[in-house]
Design a protein around this motif. Structure first.
Motif, short mmCIF file in Angstrom:
data_model
loop_
_atom_site.label_atom_id
_atom_site.label_comp_id
_atom_site.label_asym_id
_atom_site.label_seq_id
_atom_site.Cartn_x
_atom_site.Cartn_y
_atom_site.Cartn_z
N GLY A 11 0.56 -1.27 0.00
CA GLY A 11 -0.03 -0.03 0.04
C GLY A 11 0.84 1.35 0.11
N ASN A 12 1.90 1.15 -0.22
CA ASN A 12 2.77 2.37 -0.32
C ASN A 12 2.92 3.15 -1.59
OD1 ASN A 12 5.26 4.03 -0.81
ND2 ASN A 12 6.33 2.82 0.88
N LEU A 13 2.18 4.25 -1.38
CA LEU A 13 1.92 5.21 -2.47
C LEU A 13 2.92 5.73 -3.43
CD1 LEU A 13 -0.57 7.65 -0.74
CD2 LEU A 13 -1.41 5.70 -2.19
N ASN A 14 4.10 5.87 -2.89
CA ASN A 14 5.59 6.24 -3.74
C ASN A 14 5.86 4.89 -4.60
OD1 ASN A 14 6.41 8.51 -3.37
ND2 ASN A 14 7.96 8.16 -2.15
N CYS A 15 5.48 3.60 -3.92
CA CYS A 15 5.99 2.23 -4.94
C CYS A 15 4.94 2.30 -5.81
CB CYS A 15 5.86 1.45 -3.97
SG CYS A 15 7.18 1.35 -2.97
N PHE A 16 3.63 2.45 -5.41
CA PHE A 16 2.30 2.41 -6.38
C PHE A 16 2.82 3.30 -7.69
CE2 PHE A 16 0.18 -0.18 -3.60
CZ PHE A 16 -0.63 -1.03 -4.19
N ARG A 17 2.90 4.72 -7.53
CA ARG A 17 3.08 5.54 -8.48
C ARG A 17 4.17 5.19 -9.25
NH1 ARG A 17 0.70 9.93 -4.18
NH2 ARG A 17 -1.30 9.30 -4.29
N LYS A 18 5.42 4.92 -8.37
CA LYS A 18 6.71 4.72 -9.32
C LYS A 18 6.50 3.56 -10.18
CE LYS A 18 10.15 6.08 -5.83
NZ LYS A 18 11.14 5.97 -5.02
N LEU A 19 5.86 2.39 -9.76
CA LEU A 19 5.49 1.45 -10.84
C LEU A 19 4.71 1.71 -11.67
CD1 LEU A 19 5.29 -1.65 -11.28
CD2 LEU A 19 3.22 -1.48 -9.72
N PHE A 20 3.81 2.72 -11.75
CA PHE A 20 2.87 3.06 -12.87
C PHE A 20 3.87 4.06 -13.81
CE2 PHE A 20 -0.57 0.99 -10.65
CZ PHE A 20 -1.26 0.52 -11.37
N LYS A 21 4.68 4.70 -13.26
CA LYS A 21 5.58 5.56 -14.06
C LYS A 21 6.59 4.54 -15.02
CE LYS A 21 6.27 9.87 -14.82
NZ LYS A 21 5.11 10.43 -15.76
N VAL A 22 6.97 3.70 -14.09
CA VAL A 22 7.76 2.65 -14.99
C VAL A 22 7.22 1.86 -16.16
CG1 VAL A 22 9.18 0.51 -14.55
CG2 VAL A 22 9.41 2.18 -13.16
N ILE A 23 5.91 1.31 -15.92
CA ILE A 23 5.03 1.01 -16.77
C ILE A 23 4.82 1.86 -18.00
CG2 ILE A 23 2.79 -0.23 -17.17
CD1 ILE A 23 2.68 -1.17 -13.99
N GLU A 24 4.37 3.14 -17.42
CA GLU A 24 4.11 4.03 -18.77
C GLU A 24 5.32 4.05 -19.72
OE1 GLU A 24 3.39 8.72 -18.73
OE2 GLU A 24 2.50 7.85 -17.25
N ASN A 25 6.55 4.11 -19.08
CA ASN A 25 7.95 4.35 -19.84
C ASN A 25 8.21 2.98 -20.67
OD1 ASN A 25 8.15 7.15 -19.02
ND2 ASN A 25 9.34 6.46 -17.09
N GLU A 26 8.16 1.88 -19.94
CA GLU A 26 8.43 0.52 -20.43
C GLU A 26 7.53 0.04 -21.43
OE1 GLU A 26 11.63 -0.48 -20.43
OE2 GLU A 26 12.11 1.24 -19.24
N LYS A 27 6.22 0.39 -21.14
CA LYS A 27 5.16 -0.28 -21.93
C LYS A 27 5.33 -1.94 -22.11
CE LYS A 27 4.97 3.98 -24.83
NZ LYS A 27 5.97 4.63 -24.00
N PRO A 28 5.29 -2.70 -20.97
CA PRO A 28 5.48 -3.89 -20.93
C PRO A 28 4.31 -4.65 -21.52
CG PRO A 28 4.89 -3.30 -18.93
CD PRO A 28 5.06 -2.21 -19.67
N ASP A 29 4.28 -5.91 -22.04
CA ASP A 29 3.14 -6.82 -22.44
C ASP A 29 2.51 -7.23 -20.97
OD1 ASP A 29 3.65 -6.98 -25.24
OD2 ASP A 29 5.61 -7.63 -24.62
N GLY A 30 3.20 -7.41 -20.04
CA GLY A 30 2.36 -8.00 -18.99
C GLY A 30 3.27 -7.45 -17.49
N VAL A 31 2.23 -7.16 -16.68
CA VAL A 31 2.76 -6.94 -15.33
C VAL A 31 2.54 -7.94 -14.19
CG1 VAL A 31 3.07 -5.32 -13.52
CG2 VAL A 31 2.71 -4.34 -15.81
N PHE A 32 3.25 -8.58 -13.47
CA PHE A 32 2.93 -9.52 -12.64
C PHE A 32 3.18 -9.06 -11.23
CE2 PHE A 32 3.94 -11.69 -16.41
CZ PHE A 32 3.37 -12.66 -16.55
N ILE A 33 2.07 -9.00 -10.40
CA ILE A 33 1.95 -8.46 -9.03
C ILE A 33 1.86 -9.75 -8.19
CG2 ILE A 33 0.73 -6.99 -7.46
CD1 ILE A 33 1.32 -5.31 -9.83
N GLY A 34 3.18 -9.81 -7.37
CA GLY A 34 3.18 -11.25 -6.52
C GLY A 34 2.64 -11.00 -5.14
N GLY A 35 1.66 -10.23 -4.92
CA GLY A 35 1.11 -10.29 -3.58
C GLY A 35 1.63 -9.18 -2.76
N ASP A 36 1.52 -9.15 -1.44
CA ASP A 36 1.33 -8.02 -0.63
C ASP A 36 1.33 -7.02 -0.91
OD1 ASP A 36 1.77 -9.98 1.53
OD2 ASP A 36 3.98 -9.85 1.58
N ILE A 37 0.02 -6.34 -1.76
CA ILE A 37 -0.56 -5.29 -2.26
C ILE A 37 -1.11 -4.13 -1.36
CG2 ILE A 37 -2.07 -4.47 -3.99
CD1 ILE A 37 -2.31 -7.38 -5.01
#
Length: 108
Positions: A11-37
């Motif tokens: 639930g760390n807002l900083n981590c969530f926001r950084k993750l979505f920034k990385v996703i936006e920049n990298e444009k992956p095909d898949g994102v795997f979230i392995g728990g403890d969300i």
């Protein structure tokens, strides 16, 4: 095929926001979230459902729109994610926002 794996966001807002920034920049095909969300009840103002909507599900929709890509999100809960919130993930799976992959196989 490009993929990203992450876990233990807790639930760390900083981590969530950084993750979505990385996703936006990298444009992956898949994102795997392995728990403890999820955050614990001491670290979130308001309710968990609102937190997930604002910080997880809405950013998923937004990053798909920005990238123009149907990025697949594969999600599983873990030991710090209370099972009481599993229905939220199952509902989002039915609505094709995420792939909730607990106890199932999904083609990718």
């Amino acid at each position: 095929m490009k993929c990203i794996f992450v876990s233990d966001l807790h639930g760390n807002l900083n981590c969530f926001r950084k993750l979505f920034k990385v996703i936006e920049n990298e444009k992956p095909d898949g994102v795997f979230i392995g728990g403890d969300i999820l955050p614990n009840h001491f670290s979130v103002k308001g309710d968990i459902k609102d937190f997930l909507e604002e910080e997880f599900f809405n950013p998923i929709k937004k990053v798909r729109k920005i990238t123009g890509k149907n990025i697949h999100f594969f999600v599983i809960m873990c030991n710090d994610d209370p099972r009481i919130f599993e229905e939220i993930f199952k509902e989002k799976d039915k609505n094709k926002i995420i792939n909730y992959v607990h106890l199932k196989t999904v083609k990718f």
